[in-house]
Scaffold this active site. Structure first.
Site, PDB file in Angstrom:
ATOM      1  N   ASN A   9     -25.037   2.602  22.506  1.00 46.01           N
ATOM      2  CA  ASN A   9     -24.643   1.964  21.250  1.00 46.01           C
ATOM      3  C   ASN A   9     -24.282   0.390  21.667  1.00 46.01           C
ATOM      4  OD1 ASN A   9     -23.199   1.162  18.959  1.00 46.01           O
ATOM      5  ND2 ASN A   9     -21.447   2.397  19.428  1.00 46.01           N
ATOM      6  N   TRP A  10     -25.246  -0.052  21.411  1.00 45.59           N
ATOM      7  CA  TRP A  10     -25.264  -1.743  21.569  1.00 45.59           C
ATOM      8  C   TRP A  10     -24.303  -2.457  20.540  1.00 45.59           C
ATOM      9  CZ3 TRP A  10     -31.163  -3.470  21.786  1.00 45.59           C
ATOM     10  CH2 TRP A  10     -31.753  -2.940  22.844  1.00 45.59           C
ATOM     11  N   HIS A  94     -18.321   6.484  13.689  1.00 48.42           N
ATOM     12  CA  HIS A  94     -17.769   5.733  14.942  1.00 48.42           C
ATOM     13  C   HIS A  94     -16.435   5.174  14.364  1.00 48.42           C
ATOM     14  CE1 HIS A  94     -17.100   2.851  18.151  1.00 48.42           C
ATOM     15  NE2 HIS A  94     -17.976   3.473  18.764  1.00 48.42           N
ATOM     16  N   GLU A 165     -15.016  10.605  21.260  1.00 50.24           N
ATOM     17  CA  GLU A 165     -14.519   9.211  21.561  1.00 50.24           C
ATOM     18  C   GLU A 165     -13.293   9.053  21.298  1.00 50.24           C
ATOM     19  OE1 GLU A 165     -18.365   6.610  21.998  1.00 50.24           O
ATOM     20  OE2 GLU A 165     -17.462   6.325  19.961  1.00 50.24           O
ATOM     21  N   SER A 209     -15.583   4.123  27.463  1.00 52.70           N
ATOM     22  CA  SER A 209     -15.621   3.291  28.899  1.00 52.70           C
ATOM     23  C   SER A 209     -16.426   4.201  29.788  1.00 52.70           C
ATOM     24  CB  SER A 209     -14.087   3.106  29.128  1.00 52.70           C
ATOM     25  OG  SER A 209     -13.420   2.086  28.281  1.00 52.70           O
ATOM     26  N   GLY A 230     -21.077   2.186  25.176  1.00 49.53           N
ATOM     27  CA  GLY A 230     -20.862   0.876  24.508  1.00 49.53           C
ATOM     28  C   GLY A 230     -21.242   0.051  25.461  1.00 49.53           C
ATOM     29  N   GLY A 231     -20.273  -0.687  26.110  1.00 48.77           N
ATOM     30  CA  GLY A 231     -20.400  -1.775  26.928  1.00 48.77           C
ATOM     31  C   GLY A 231     -21.593  -1.776  28.081  1.00 48.77           C
TER      32      GLY A 231
END
Ligand code: PEP
Length: 247
Positions: A9-10, A94, A165, A209, A230-231
């Site tokens: 997920n950018w 989200h 999440e 994370s 994500g990150g």
């Protein structure tokens, strides 16, 4: 056994230059099967990333979809439009959209329905906040969020993907332990099982994370079928380590 699904997920990150560098760096590590890999990119970059991944195994995803088919809905993007870019997955619900855009369980369920109607797999995000976890409400919250999607989508529910999440783990560096995550995944699986005889088809991803260091232990849990990242999806090396852990 179904293949695991690793979806990046950018979020609202990227540029023509950085997208190209990132996709070119991850493509060699995506080849060869073993797990399905997707990147969910900002809508303006769908065309670019679609072109970069042509003839490869990398799947394309989007980050949101409208419940409407077309018309006077300024700023929205329909499922049919996403389909034209060969989008295979779309994230819905989200926590950032629930929190900053007021998306309700019912709206998220309708978005999942719009995606399914266009032949796109919605990745439905559910998860509790820190306050909800500390109040012992994790089960109640995720079941409520999931129930809305089951209610609206009926027998099509086996065609969705789910991402558990925990909100307190997103972008914070705090990860649910594999046991904490498995516990919630197992109850989501049971809820799906009660709704469809094809519940085993549904990928239940963990997100929050996930990184190169913790992916293996999380992905080894019996009901964790992949990850929403994500990150770490913005760093090719880290993302590919997660992909390798899913093989
Ligand atoms: C996400 O935003 O879906 C996510 C899981 O983010 P991160 O991996 O950065 O926690």
């Amino acid at each position: 056994m179904k293949k695991k699904l690793i979806a990046g997920n950018w979020k609202m990150n990227g540029s023509f230059a950085t997208n190209e560098a990132l996709v070119r760096a991850i493509l060699p590590g995506v080849a060869g099967g073993g797990c399905t890999v997707a990147v969910c990119v900002p809508a303006p970059y769908l065309a670019q990333v679609n072109m970069l991944r042509t003839m490869t195994e990398l799947q394309l995803g989007a980050q949101d979809v409208s419940v409407h088919e077309q018309g006077a809905f300024t700023g929205e993007v329909s499922a049919a439009m996403l389909k034209e870019f060969l989008v295979r997955y779309v994230i819905v619900g989200h926590s950032e959209r629930r929190q900053y855009h007021g998306e309700t369980d019912a709206l998220v369920a309708d978005k999942a329905k719009a995606a399914l109607a266009a032949g796109i797999t919605p990745i439905v995000c559910v998860g509790e906040t820190l306050a909800e976890r500390e109040a012992g409400k994790t089960e109640e919250v995720v079941k409520r969020q999931m129930a809305a999607v089951i209610h609206t989508n009926g027998h099509c529910i086996s065609e969705i993907a789910v991402a558990y999440e925990p909100v307190w783990a997103i972008g914070t560096g705090k990860t649910a332990t594999p046991e904490q995550a498995q516990q919630v995944h197992a109850l989501l699986r049971a809820q799906l099982k009660a709704a469809t005889e094809h519940s085993e088809r549904v990928h239940i991803l963990y997100g929050g994370s996930m990184n190169a260091g913790n992916a293996q232990a999380l992905l080894a849990q019996p009901d964790i079928d992949g990850g929403l990242i994500g990150g770490a999806s913005l760093k090719a090396e880290d993302f590919l380590k997660i992909v390798a852990a899913a093989r």
